[in-house]
Scaffold this motif. Sequence first.
Motif, PDB file in Angstrom:
ATOM      1  N   MET A 102       0.844  -1.222   0.000  1.00  0.00           N
ATOM      2  CA  MET A 102       0.000   0.000   0.000  1.00  0.00           C
ATOM      3  C   MET A 102       0.866   1.253   0.000  1.00  0.00           C
ATOM      4  SD  MET A 102      -3.318   1.521   1.104  1.00  0.00           S
ATOM      5  CE  MET A 102      -4.184   0.482   2.174  1.00  0.00           C
ATOM      6  N   HIS A 128       3.863   1.570  -1.217  1.00  0.00           N
ATOM      7  CA  HIS A 128       4.437   1.700  -2.558  1.00  0.00           C
ATOM      8  C   HIS A 128       3.417   2.321  -3.509  1.00  0.00           C
ATOM      9  CE1 HIS A 128       6.732   0.820  -6.127  1.00  0.00           C
ATOM     10  NE2 HIS A 128       5.834  -0.045  -6.579  1.00  0.00           N
ATOM     11  N   PHE A 129       2.155   1.869  -3.399  1.00  0.00           N
ATOM     12  CA  PHE A 129       1.072   2.384  -4.231  1.00  0.00           C
ATOM     13  C   PHE A 129       0.856   3.865  -3.964  1.00  0.00           C
ATOM     14  CE2 PHE A 129      -2.846   2.463  -6.532  1.00  0.00           C
ATOM     15  CZ  PHE A 129      -3.765   3.174  -5.768  1.00  0.00           C
ATOM     16  N   LYS A 189       3.646   5.962  -5.348  1.00  0.00           N
ATOM     17  CA  LYS A 189       3.582   6.102  -6.817  1.00  0.00           C
ATOM     18  C   LYS A 189       2.494   7.097  -7.209  1.00  0.00           C
ATOM     19  CE  LYS A 189       5.816   3.154  -9.517  1.00  0.00           C
ATOM     20  NZ  LYS A 189       5.943   2.292 -10.676  1.00  0.00           N
ATOM     21  N   VAL A 249       3.721  10.595  -6.407  1.00  0.00           N
ATOM     22  CA  VAL A 249       4.694  11.082  -7.401  1.00  0.00           C
ATOM     23  C   VAL A 249       3.975  11.458  -8.687  1.00  0.00           C
ATOM     24  CG1 VAL A 249       6.562  10.301  -8.921  1.00  0.00           C
ATOM     25  CG2 VAL A 249       6.684   9.853  -6.471  1.00  0.00           C
ATOM     26  N   PHE A 250       3.017  10.631  -9.079  1.00  0.00           N
ATOM     27  CA  PHE A 250       2.254  10.883 -10.315  1.00  0.00           C
ATOM     28  C   PHE A 250       1.596  12.259 -10.271  1.00  0.00           C
ATOM     29  CE2 PHE A 250      -0.050   9.573 -14.068  1.00  0.00           C
ATOM     30  CZ  PHE A 250      -1.274  10.203 -13.967  1.00  0.00           C
ATOM     31  N   PHE A 251       0.914  12.531  -9.155  1.00  0.00           N
ATOM     32  CA  PHE A 251       0.216  13.812  -9.074  1.00  0.00           C
ATOM     33  C   PHE A 251       1.151  14.981  -8.821  1.00  0.00           C
ATOM     34  CE2 PHE A 251      -4.038  12.879  -9.959  1.00  0.00           C
ATOM     35  CZ  PHE A 251      -4.329  11.621  -9.476  1.00  0.00           C
ATOM     36  N   ILE A 253       4.158  15.328 -10.086  1.00  0.00           N
ATOM     37  CA  ILE A 253       4.698  15.717 -11.403  1.00  0.00           C
ATOM     38  C   ILE A 253       3.694  16.614 -12.122  1.00  0.00           C
ATOM     39  CG2 ILE A 253       5.388  14.856 -13.703  1.00  0.00           C
ATOM     40  CD1 ILE A 253       6.350  12.288 -12.288  1.00  0.00           C
ATOM     41  N   LEU A 254       2.430  16.223 -12.036  1.00  0.00           N
ATOM     42  CA  LEU A 254       1.383  16.988 -12.712  1.00  0.00           C
ATOM     43  C   LEU A 254       1.264  18.399 -12.134  1.00  0.00           C
ATOM     44  CD1 LEU A 254      -0.810  16.533 -14.861  1.00  0.00           C
ATOM     45  CD2 LEU A 254      -2.353  15.820 -13.049  1.00  0.00           C
ATOM     46  N   ASN A 294     -15.059  25.637 -10.508  1.00  0.00           N
ATOM     47  CA  ASN A 294     -13.761  25.342 -11.101  1.00  0.00           C
ATOM     48  C   ASN A 294     -13.389  26.390 -12.142  1.00  0.00           C
ATOM     49  OD1 ASN A 294     -11.364  24.258 -11.932  1.00  0.00           O
ATOM     50  ND2 ASN A 294     -12.142  22.218 -12.281  1.00  0.00           N
ATOM     51  N   PHE A 347      -4.614  -5.588   0.595  1.00  0.00           N
ATOM     52  CA  PHE A 347      -4.360  -4.620  -0.475  1.00  0.00           C
ATOM     53  C   PHE A 347      -3.663  -5.305  -1.638  1.00  0.00           C
ATOM     54  CE2 PHE A 347      -4.004  -0.565  -2.348  1.00  0.00           C
ATOM     55  CZ  PHE A 347      -2.794  -0.535  -3.022  1.00  0.00           C
ATOM     56  N   TYR A 397      -1.903  -4.427  -5.156  1.00  0.00           N
ATOM     57  CA  TYR A 397      -1.369  -3.290  -5.924  1.00  0.00           C
ATOM     58  C   TYR A 397      -1.953  -3.241  -7.331  1.00  0.00           C
ATOM     59  CZ  TYR A 397       2.022  -0.334  -8.348  1.00  0.00           C
ATOM     60  OH  TYR A 397       2.605   0.651  -9.115  1.00  0.00           O
ATOM     61  N   VAL A 434      -4.268  -0.333  -8.997  1.00  0.00           N
ATOM     62  CA  VAL A 434      -3.870   0.419 -10.197  1.00  0.00           C
ATOM     63  C   VAL A 434      -4.950   0.298 -11.265  1.00  0.00           C
ATOM     64  CG1 VAL A 434      -2.224   0.454 -12.123  1.00  0.00           C
ATOM     65  CG2 VAL A 434      -1.388   0.303  -9.782  1.00  0.00           C
ATOM     66  N   TYR A 487       2.706   7.032 -18.278  1.00  0.00           N
ATOM     67  CA  TYR A 487       2.358   8.262 -17.554  1.00  0.00           C
ATOM     68  C   TYR A 487       1.883   9.333 -18.542  1.00  0.00           C
ATOM     69  CZ  TYR A 487       4.082   7.065 -12.865  1.00  0.00           C
ATOM     70  OH  TYR A 487       4.246   6.519 -11.626  1.00  0.00           O
ATOM     71  N   TYR A 541      -1.540  11.221 -18.305  1.00  0.00           N
ATOM     72  CA  TYR A 541      -1.582  12.678 -18.222  1.00  0.00           C
ATOM     73  C   TYR A 541      -2.396  13.251 -19.379  1.00  0.00           C
ATOM     74  CZ  TYR A 541       2.091  12.733 -14.628  1.00  0.00           C
ATOM     75  OH  TYR A 541       2.807  12.550 -13.472  1.00  0.00           O
ATOM     76  N   MET A 563     -13.586  19.850 -20.310  1.00  0.00           N
ATOM     77  CA  MET A 563     -14.579  19.917 -19.247  1.00  0.00           C
ATOM     78  C   MET A 563     -15.466  21.113 -19.523  1.00  0.00           C
ATOM     79  SD  MET A 563     -13.940  20.229 -15.179  1.00  0.00           S
ATOM     80  CE  MET A 563     -12.809  18.883 -14.964  1.00  0.00           C
TER      81      MET A 563
END
Lengths: 294, 372
Positions: free
Chosen positions: A1, A3-4, A7, A10-12, A14-15, A143, B77, B79, B83, B347, B351, B361
């Motif tokens: 969990m 690790h998830f 990840k 990190v994904f968000f 970067i965004l 928004n 859990f 993974y 995902v 990714y 993105y 949107m």
Amino acid sequence: MEHFLKKVGVFFLILVIFVTVLSFILIPLIKKSNYYKIESDITDIYIGDSHIRQAVVDSLLSNSQNIALDSESLYFTYYRLKKIFESENDIETVYLGFSYHTLSDYYDDYIYGEFSNSTSPKYFFLLPFSEQKKMLYLNRKNNYVKGLIKNVYKPILNNSKFGGYSNVFMNTKSIKSSMDKRINLQYYTENKINQFSQINLLYLEKIINLSIINNFKLIIVNTPLDSYYKAKIPIEYIDKYDSVISKYDLPLIDFCNITFDENQFIPDGDHLSKEGALKMTKELINLQKQNVAF
Amino acid sequence: MGTPISSQGLNIILPVGISFYTFQTLSYTIDVYKRKLEPTKDFIVFTAFVSFFPQLVAGPIERATNLLPQFYTKRTFDYNKAVDGLKQILWGLFKKIVIADNSAKIANEIFNNSADYSGSTLVLGAIFFTFQIYGDFSGYSDIAIGTSRLFGFNLKQNFAFPYFSRDIAEFWRRWHISLSTWFRDYLYIPLGGSRGGTWMKVRNTFIIFIVSGFWHGANWTFIVWGALNALYFMPLLLLNKNRSNTNIVAQDKYLPSIKEFFQIGFTFSLTVLAWVFFRAENIEHAFNYLNTIFSKSFFTFPQFVGVRDALITLILIFSFIIIEWIGRREQFAISKLGVRWKSPIRYVIYYSIIFAIFWFMGEEQQFIYFQF
């Protein structure tokens, strides 16, 4: 969990970093862009809402540019004109679309009301800070950022023009049921006549003052209406319109005095079709040639 | 029951999602009665099953035999499941926000002003509504299923690329699967199903489709929609061809054959016509709408407010169809997209989808099925 979650984090991240950096690059670009400016050889501009936008074929007029935009109330027109006149230009005359419906407070919904999110982002960077704060607060649940991206960043990146002549309606005609609907929308709420828009009246006065300060001629344009439609406008609006024009002694081109066929309108009887736009533009050219003192 | 149905509907304020969790709890009651399932003695588990938040409001309608046992098993859990769940949520959001909401803007403009538009424009309106309802409903299902996956729950697939169906029977095996299988198991089969001769088959089929229409609301338009689908179904039923296409279209090929392409096109056209009834305000509106479609004005160029937005939405729909086609063998279209590629490339894909969601949107549109 863990690790998830790492990840996903990190994904968000970067965004977020990407969007932040992009915003810092784009804001100065907006300020420097030509999106809100007028070309240098333009002496006459046509500004207002969809009525003017669909009505004036600027390609037929010399040194003219139609910069009208759908749902633009006088509040937004004022800030656009203010921005335009901050930089050097050759503009001598501003033709301002101002019709009976402009007086109705249904228009206020596009400024501070339920449709603010669809209109105000386009003008956000033209507004003073106090108005920007107001818009952000009013649209906090809507928004607003996405509105800014769609209505400001995107057109600038696409090198689009802010407003301009646009009319896709061919082979149309005014239809009574559509005109009834339109009259109801613009002048009535729950069968009661709408109040006059104090915001639009205030900003009309500001535009008049702007014309004096920046030394340009301001001419009011009342776009054509189908006769059935015109007969249905509440008399209060006709009287108010006449009193506003005479109060400020505004030069007026009233196209309601010229007959347009039903097939020169779109079904709502309130906007011109392509054919109608051509006729109105030719009438405008004739009036300008005759050098009529408006 | 001898009670006339008001064409105005009942005008009663109802809790959101009542149609869904009512059927869900009915499945528990009926399965216990039929001894397919042991009644649970755990009140917490039962209430968790009834009120499971991802699918409470708009499905999928889960069977007690599938979902209830999952509350008893210890979940750890996973993974890959998490995902996958996130990817499905992302795809659901794309379907809802990009496809459904943008299609809705145009469909609403055309349907609400249908008297002013030509037949060709009304066809476009019907097509946009077709994608609006698919994007809206299947998008919500994807979000619900994906969210459940995050918690380690497996919900059943609710939409299996129905617009790639080669006939109407296949369409109904792929559209709102949880509802159609519910009606099959708890109404059609108890009524006799396909046993008892042709007349019984026809009668039971009509009952299923009309009740399915009625489930959506007490409006004649839904009932006519259901009856129309039953009429579509009849030839296949009577010719015993309702189970002709049970595999995935173009299963081992990249593209459909010419025959399959026309079958898909024909089935799609039938469903588009039926959706007109679903969307129309009333029967008169629906018939006027269809009358205009099948008039001379069908052969004119479409003209309406927002043509540019419509073109952009059509491009989005076309891209969407391609992605759905590529992923038609999976639970959801992007399930296996890029799994063999390096993570930076994956990714970029994700993105891009997120960016598309924000970029396209529009004005928020309520989920259509929240009203049922």
